[in-house]
Write a protein that holds these residues in place. Structure first.
Motif, short mmCIF file in Angstrom:
data_model
loop_
_atom_site.label_atom_id
_atom_site.label_comp_id
_atom_site.label_asym_id
_atom_site.label_seq_id
_atom_site.Cartn_x
_atom_site.Cartn_y
_atom_site.Cartn_z
N TYR A 178 0.81 -1.22 0.00
CA TYR A 178 0.00 0.00 0.00
C TYR A 178 0.84 1.27 0.00
CZ TYR A 178 -3.85 -3.13 1.15
OH TYR A 178 -4.79 -4.13 1.12
N GLY A 179 2.15 1.13 0.08
CA GLY A 179 3.01 2.31 0.08
C GLY A 179 4.18 2.15 1.01
N ARG A 180 5.06 3.14 0.98
CA ARG A 180 6.31 3.05 1.73
C ARG A 180 6.19 3.52 3.18
NH1 ARG A 180 10.98 2.57 -0.84
NH2 ARG A 180 12.03 3.92 0.69
N ARG A 181 5.09 4.18 3.52
CA ARG A 181 4.98 4.81 4.84
C ARG A 181 3.83 4.17 5.62
NH1 ARG A 181 6.49 9.88 7.07
NH2 ARG A 181 4.87 10.93 8.29
N ALA A 182 4.18 3.36 6.61
CA ALA A 182 3.17 2.64 7.37
C ALA A 182 3.12 3.14 8.81
CB ALA A 182 3.46 1.14 7.36
N GLY A 183 1.94 3.10 9.39
CA GLY A 183 1.76 3.39 10.80
C GLY A 183 1.64 2.09 11.57
N ILE A 184 2.35 1.98 12.69
CA ILE A 184 2.35 0.78 13.51
C ILE A 184 1.37 0.95 14.66
CG2 ILE A 184 3.76 -0.73 14.97
CD1 ILE A 184 4.50 -0.77 12.00
N LEU A 185 0.53 -0.06 14.85
CA LEU A 185 -0.44 0.00 15.94
C LEU A 185 -0.48 -1.36 16.62
CD1 LEU A 185 -4.01 1.60 15.66
CD2 LEU A 185 -3.18 0.19 17.53
N GLY A 186 0.09 -1.40 17.82
CA GLY A 186 0.12 -2.65 18.58
C GLY A 186 -0.02 -2.38 20.06
N ILE A 187 0.65 -3.21 20.88
CA ILE A 187 0.53 -3.05 22.33
C ILE A 187 1.88 -2.73 22.97
CG2 ILE A 187 -1.47 -4.57 22.47
CD1 ILE A 187 0.42 -6.76 23.55
N THR A 188 2.90 -2.46 22.14
CA THR A 188 4.22 -2.14 22.67
C THR A 188 4.63 -0.74 22.23
OG1 THR A 188 5.38 -3.06 20.74
CG2 THR A 188 4.91 -4.56 22.57
N LEU A 243 -6.58 7.20 14.56
CA LEU A 243 -6.85 8.53 14.00
C LEU A 243 -5.60 9.42 14.07
CD1 LEU A 243 -10.43 9.15 15.39
CD2 LEU A 243 -9.80 8.74 13.01
N SER A 244 -4.81 9.25 15.12
CA SER A 244 -3.56 10.00 15.23
C SER A 244 -2.58 9.57 14.14
CB SER A 244 -2.93 9.80 16.61
OG SER A 244 -3.76 10.33 17.63
N LEU A 245 -2.53 8.30 13.84
CA LEU A 245 -1.67 7.82 12.75
C LEU A 245 -2.13 8.36 11.41
CD1 LEU A 245 -1.17 4.11 13.88
CD2 LEU A 245 0.62 5.84 13.72
N LYS A 246 -3.44 8.39 11.20
CA LYS A 246 -3.95 8.97 9.95
C LYS A 246 -3.51 10.41 9.81
CE LYS A 246 -8.14 9.92 7.32
NZ LYS A 246 -9.61 9.79 7.24
N ALA A 247 -3.55 11.16 10.89
CA ALA A 247 -3.15 12.57 10.86
C ALA A 247 -1.68 12.73 10.51
CB ALA A 247 -3.44 13.22 12.20
N GLN A 248 -0.89 11.68 10.70
CA GLN A 248 0.53 11.71 10.35
C GLN A 248 0.76 11.45 8.86
OE1 GLN A 248 3.27 12.32 12.43
NE2 GLN A 248 1.77 12.95 13.96
N GLY A 249 -0.30 11.13 8.13
CA GLY A 249 -0.18 10.93 6.69
C GLY A 249 0.33 9.56 6.27
N VAL A 250 0.03 8.52 7.05
CA VAL A 250 0.50 7.18 6.70
C VAL A 250 -0.28 6.63 5.50
CG1 VAL A 250 1.22 6.71 9.07
CG2 VAL A 250 -1.08 6.05 8.34
N ASP A 251 0.37 5.71 4.77
CA ASP A 251 -0.29 5.05 3.65
C ASP A 251 -1.17 3.90 4.10
OD1 ASP A 251 1.03 6.62 1.62
OD2 ASP A 251 2.83 5.45 2.00
N SER A 252 -0.83 3.30 5.23
CA SER A 252 -1.58 2.16 5.76
C SER A 252 -1.32 2.07 7.25
CB SER A 252 -1.15 0.85 5.08
OG SER A 252 0.19 0.54 5.42
N ILE A 253 -2.15 1.27 7.91
CA ILE A 253 -1.92 0.94 9.32
C ILE A 253 -1.61 -0.54 9.40
CG2 ILE A 253 -2.96 0.77 11.61
CD1 ILE A 253 -4.60 3.26 10.96
#
Length: 217
Positions: free
Chosen positions: A109-119, A163-173
């Motif tokens: 989906y692109g070169r810039r991903a947002g990470i969302l986990g528990i760490t 939503l905070s990751l989206k605001a950072q302009g990520v290509d995917s989560i």
């Protein structure tokens, strides 16, 4: 239809068999060619949520892998891919980790991903695929292990972070905890953010099927 027998290791200790087998059922629902047998490691009720708990889990994962008989592939259902490099050296079958699977899919989906986990840290498989092209805002507020994800407060914290990751302009989560699959987070976050959100259990199932098809082509 050809089917393959798959072993799946859960890295959190569970007495509830239905919950322990949930990831396997999700995979079989999406990929009926895969017949999944699930087992969980012992004495790790909070799973893996730090380098220390990962270190504790690896020898248990290696030992548990020996219990599977006549499987065509093995999945370690954890985004940190604990024990996966070691098992790939030991076993003659494909060994799939959730983290590397998510990262490979998210990269499409692109070169810039947002990470969302528990760490607060980024699991190594994601760094291996994305390098520095990752946005990490830490763990959702109040979420310290997979169990908090199953609470109303935990779900709301996950949504706020997405939503905070989206605001950072990520290509995917790229979800970096398989517990996100247990609560169906990917679909909810897709609807909330409008972004591609990669589900760990779906990704590990997809990569497992791909490996099985490749080996029999």
């Amino acid at each position: 239809m050809k089917t393959w027998r798959i072993g799946l290791i859960r890295v959190v200790t569970m007495s509830d068999r239905s919950l322990m087998e949930l990831h396997g059922r999700l995979i079989m629902d999406s990929f009926p060619e895969l017949q999944v047998e699930s087992r969980c490691i012992p004495n790790q009720p909070e799973g893996i949520h730090s380098p220390e708990t990962k270190e504790l889990a690896v020898p248990k994962i290696l030992e548990l892998a020996e219990e599977f008989q006549n499987v065509d592939a093995l999945i370690v259902s954890c985004a940190d891919d604990p024990g996966v490099p070691e098992l790939r050296q030991l076993l003659p079958i494909p060994v799939i980790g959730a983290g590397s699977s998510v990262a490979i899919v998210a990269r499409q989906y692109g070169r810039r991903a947002g990470i969302l986990g528990i760490t607060d840290y980024v699991p190594t498989p994601y760094i291996n695929v994305f390098g520095n092209n990752l946005i990490n805002l830490g763990a959702p507020e109040g979420v310290y292990s997979t169990w908090e994800l199953m609470t109303h407060q935990g779900e709301n914290s996950v949504k706020r972070l997405a939503l905070s990751l989206k605001a950072q302009g990520v290509d995917s989560i790229a979800l970096s905890c398989t517990g996100m699959s247990s609560i169906g987070a990917a679909e909810k976050l897709r609807m909330l953010t409008g972004l591609p959100v990669v589900d760990p259990v779906f990704a590990e199932g997809l990569c497992t099927l791909s490996q099985c098809l490749y080996r029999t082509a």
